[in-house]
Design a protein around this motif. Sequence first.
Motif, PDB file in Angstrom:
ATOM      1  N   ARG A 236       0.654  -1.090   0.473  1.00 31.89           N
ATOM      2  CA  ARG A 236      -0.115   0.291   0.017  1.00 31.89           C
ATOM      3  C   ARG A 236       1.114   1.372  -0.065  1.00 31.89           C
ATOM      4  NH1 ARG A 236      -3.267  -3.660   1.725  1.00 31.89           N
ATOM      5  NH2 ARG A 236      -5.277  -3.838   1.474  1.00 31.89           N
ATOM      6  N   SER A 237       1.850   0.957  -0.450  1.00 32.61           N
ATOM      7  CA  SER A 237       3.618   2.521  -0.319  1.00 32.61           C
ATOM      8  C   SER A 237       3.498   2.751  -1.303  1.00 32.61           C
ATOM      9  CB  SER A 237       4.162   1.579   0.640  1.00 32.61           C
ATOM     10  OG  SER A 237       5.440   2.746   0.506  1.00 32.61           O
ATOM     11  N   SER A 238       3.957   4.262  -1.952  1.00 35.16           N
ATOM     12  CA  SER A 238       5.299   4.236  -2.905  1.00 35.16           C
ATOM     13  C   SER A 238       5.928   4.497  -2.966  1.00 35.16           C
ATOM     14  CB  SER A 238       3.313   5.480  -3.523  1.00 35.16           C
ATOM     15  OG  SER A 238       4.045   6.222  -2.657  1.00 35.16           O
ATOM     16  N   SER A 239       6.549   4.225  -1.794  1.00 36.18           N
ATOM     17  CA  SER A 239       8.558   4.564  -1.397  1.00 36.18           C
ATOM     18  C   SER A 239       8.182   4.049  -0.250  1.00 36.18           C
ATOM     19  CB  SER A 239       8.298   5.824  -1.017  1.00 36.18           C
ATOM     20  OG  SER A 239       9.347   6.749  -0.942  1.00 36.18           O
ATOM     21  N   PRO A 240       9.718   3.544  -0.694  1.00 34.63           N
ATOM     22  CA  PRO A 240      10.333   4.212  -1.257  1.00 34.63           C
ATOM     23  C   PRO A 240      10.478   2.833  -2.874  1.00 34.63           C
ATOM     24  CG  PRO A 240      11.940   2.443  -0.515  1.00 34.63           C
ATOM     25  CD  PRO A 240      10.148   2.906   1.001  1.00 34.63           C
ATOM     26  N   ILE A 241      11.271   2.617  -4.057  1.00 29.85           N
ATOM     27  CA  ILE A 241      11.248   1.610  -4.874  1.00 29.85           C
ATOM     28  C   ILE A 241      12.708   1.426  -5.089  1.00 29.85           C
ATOM     29  CG2 ILE A 241      11.342   1.658  -7.417  1.00 29.85           C
ATOM     30  CD1 ILE A 241       9.312   4.253  -7.373  1.00 29.85           C
ATOM     31  N   ALA A 242      12.707  -0.292  -5.092  1.00 29.72           N
ATOM     32  CA  ALA A 242      13.655  -0.587  -5.069  1.00 29.72           C
ATOM     33  C   ALA A 242      13.847  -1.868  -6.269  1.00 29.72           C
ATOM     34  CB  ALA A 242      13.469  -1.755  -4.288  1.00 29.72           C
ATOM     35  N   PRO A 243      14.889  -0.678  -7.427  1.00 30.35           N
ATOM     36  CA  PRO A 243      14.829  -1.442  -8.099  1.00 30.35           C
ATOM     37  C   PRO A 243      15.053  -2.517  -9.013  1.00 30.35           C
ATOM     38  CG  PRO A 243      16.392  -0.107  -8.422  1.00 30.35           C
ATOM     39  CD  PRO A 243      16.098  -0.045  -6.925  1.00 30.35           C
ATOM     40  N   ASP A 244      14.766  -3.184  -9.546  1.00 33.54           N
ATOM     41  CA  ASP A 244      15.150  -4.604  -9.789  1.00 33.54           C
ATOM     42  C   ASP A 244      15.280  -5.472 -11.245  1.00 33.54           C
ATOM     43  OD1 ASP A 244      16.045  -7.684 -10.529  1.00 33.54           O
ATOM     44  OD2 ASP A 244      13.971  -8.514  -8.451  1.00 33.54           O
ATOM     45  N   GLY A 245      14.376  -5.729 -11.751  1.00 37.82           N
ATOM     46  CA  GLY A 245      14.762  -5.683 -13.724  1.00 37.82           C
ATOM     47  C   GLY A 245      14.710  -4.270 -13.763  1.00 37.82           C
ATOM     48  N   ILE A 246      15.052  -3.747 -15.248  1.00 38.60           N
ATOM     49  CA  ILE A 246      14.443  -1.978 -16.202  1.00 38.60           C
ATOM     50  C   ILE A 246      15.115  -2.607 -17.579  1.00 38.60           C
ATOM     51  CG2 ILE A 246      15.346  -0.781 -14.057  1.00 38.60           C
ATOM     52  CD1 ILE A 246      17.720  -0.577 -15.153  1.00 38.60           C
ATOM     53  N   ALA A 247      14.271  -1.683 -18.314  1.00 38.14           N
ATOM     54  CA  ALA A 247      13.607  -2.212 -19.320  1.00 38.14           C
ATOM     55  C   ALA A 247      13.722  -0.241 -20.140  1.00 38.14           C
ATOM     56  CB  ALA A 247      12.954  -2.338 -19.342  1.00 38.14           C
ATOM     57  N   TRP A 248      13.631   0.425 -21.091  1.00 37.85           N
ATOM     58  CA  TRP A 248      13.750   1.346 -22.269  1.00 37.85           C
ATOM     59  C   TRP A 248      12.309   1.719 -22.163  1.00 37.85           C
ATOM     60  CZ3 TRP A 248      16.456   5.188 -21.165  1.00 37.85           C
ATOM     61  CH2 TRP A 248      18.454   5.271 -21.450  1.00 37.85           C
ATOM     62  N   ASP A 249      11.453   2.285 -22.240  1.00 36.26           N
ATOM     63  CA  ASP A 249      10.149   2.418 -22.440  1.00 36.26           C
ATOM     64  C   ASP A 249      10.383   2.322 -23.707  1.00 36.26           C
ATOM     65  OD1 ASP A 249       6.997   2.500 -22.052  1.00 36.26           O
ATOM     66  OD2 ASP A 249       7.994   4.878 -23.134  1.00 36.26           O
ATOM     67  N   SER A 250       9.401   2.640 -25.303  1.00 33.26           N
ATOM     68  CA  SER A 250       9.658   2.928 -26.526  1.00 33.26           C
ATOM     69  C   SER A 250       9.868   4.133 -26.694  1.00 33.26           C
ATOM     70  CB  SER A 250       8.385   2.362 -26.605  1.00 33.26           C
ATOM     71  OG  SER A 250       6.798   3.489 -26.630  1.00 33.26           O
ATOM     72  N   ASP A 251       9.897   5.281 -25.875  1.00 32.70           N
ATOM     73  CA  ASP A 251      10.716   7.088 -26.013  1.00 32.70           C
ATOM     74  C   ASP A 251      11.959   7.304 -26.593  1.00 32.70           C
ATOM     75  OD1 ASP A 251      11.215   6.581 -23.559  1.00 32.70           O
ATOM     76  OD2 ASP A 251       9.489   7.631 -22.575  1.00 32.70           O
ATOM     77  N   GLY A 252      12.073   5.578 -25.822  1.00 31.81           N
ATOM     78  CA  GLY A 252      13.882   5.371 -24.798  1.00 31.81           C
ATOM     79  C   GLY A 252      14.265   6.447 -24.589  1.00 31.81           C
ATOM     80  N   GLU A 253      13.569   7.591 -23.718  1.00 31.42           N
ATOM     81  CA  GLU A 253      14.180   8.257 -23.028  1.00 31.42           C
ATOM     82  C   GLU A 253      13.866   7.786 -21.608  1.00 31.42           C
ATOM     83  OE1 GLU A 253      12.371  12.476 -23.761  1.00 31.42           O
ATOM     84  OE2 GLU A 253      13.498  12.117 -26.064  1.00 31.42           O
ATOM     85  N   THR A 254      12.453   7.092 -21.339  1.00 36.35           N
ATOM     86  CA  THR A 254      12.646   6.772 -19.498  1.00 36.35           C
ATOM     87  C   THR A 254      12.633   5.298 -19.664  1.00 36.35           C
ATOM     88  OG1 THR A 254       9.666   7.076 -20.774  1.00 36.35           O
ATOM     89  CG2 THR A 254      11.113   8.882 -19.567  1.00 36.35           C
ATOM     90  N   ILE A 255      12.289   4.934 -18.440  1.00 40.06           N
ATOM     91  CA  ILE A 255      13.096   3.561 -17.653  1.00 40.06           C
ATOM     92  C   ILE A 255      11.802   3.020 -16.744  1.00 40.06           C
ATOM     93  CG2 ILE A 255      14.772   2.158 -16.849  1.00 40.06           C
ATOM     94  CD1 ILE A 255      17.151   4.030 -17.309  1.00 40.06           C
ATOM     95  N   TRP A 256      11.357   2.071 -17.572  1.00 38.91           N
ATOM     96  CA  TRP A 256      10.801   1.137 -16.944  1.00 38.91           C
ATOM     97  C   TRP A 256      11.274   0.636 -15.787  1.00 38.91           C
ATOM     98  CZ3 TRP A 256       5.200   1.341 -15.952  1.00 38.91           C
ATOM     99  CH2 TRP A 256       4.708   1.985 -17.454  1.00 38.91           C
ATOM    100  N   VAL A 257      10.931   0.636 -14.309  1.00 38.53           N
ATOM    101  CA  VAL A 257      11.881  -0.422 -13.217  1.00 38.53           C
ATOM    102  C   VAL A 257      10.725  -1.088 -12.199  1.00 38.53           C
ATOM    103  CG1 VAL A 257      12.197   0.106 -10.557  1.00 38.53           C
ATOM    104  CG2 VAL A 257      12.902   1.607 -12.518  1.00 38.53           C
TER     105      VAL A 257
END
Length: 323
Positions: A236-257
Amino acid sequence: MTRRAAVVLSGFGVPESLRWHDDALWFSDLAHGTVHRWDGVGEVETVVKVPGRAGGLGWLPDGRLLAVSMDGHCVYRLEADGQLVEHADLRDMAGGPVNDMLVDAQGRAYVGNFGFDYHGFVRQQPNSMLYTPPGPPQAPIACFAVDGSRFGLTDPVMFPNGTVLSADGRTMIVAETLAMRLTAFDVRADGRLENRRVWAPLISALLWRMVNHSGTAGRVTRRLSALLDHPEIAKRSSSPIAPDGIAWDSDGETIWVANALRGECVRVAEGGRIIDRIPTSQQTLSCLVAGRDGRTLFAATVPTDDPVKAGQLNGGRIELLRL
């Protein structure tokens, strides 16, 4: 209306290391040591079982598969005849299970490791106690040439995990899971990584200082964080975020975590601004934007990331959402 990922595959231990290759989704099962391929319509194919538990995946320019052996502290190469051959050796520098891997277009492999027995620790103590000074052990990223010889090590980072490469090949971004940030490196012409810097912090600066504090404030913060680690509270929390796998969005500028703390994939801009959040059904360990149209978000989710428990539950899932 909130968009949610939908479950499309289930029955795995710890699905991880999502990749798109030759018009199919590939992934490892960290609990059972297997590598799988799914074309989106037929049955899931088991490609190979890797000794020492399969981890990160990649391909050499000639199409041969590379797969990390987490407990074997090496990288295997799958030959055309189906034989596994040791490709790269991390035994002299891996302080814990070898983890994710990125293989670039030239066949250079960049491989991280836990740095210590993470699951052994959290089976005994809350995750927040890792930050008791001096904090968790760190580990370098190992850089290997196409022939498997090691040509470099980065400075140690805090639990190097998912990794992406910019379109021009000049910047590599790594998820430092336990530091709760994305970290960038410049890629030199010879493949070595330099000029380490924070690409996106995923925890407030104040909370980061408090959880690492050596005094009373730190002890109290770590105890409170341990209480908040309870799954029913954490989800139910929104913070913090512990990034595991990551991937580029199709915009090539932002990253999915893939947020290892709860069931969600989070889209992040450089600097740490949160752009989008997509709920998943369980704790999320890997994500990928791919598919034949390049606009499908895939997520690998688990009821627990402990490989022993997960191997008994077989509750791991692959979920997706058309973006």
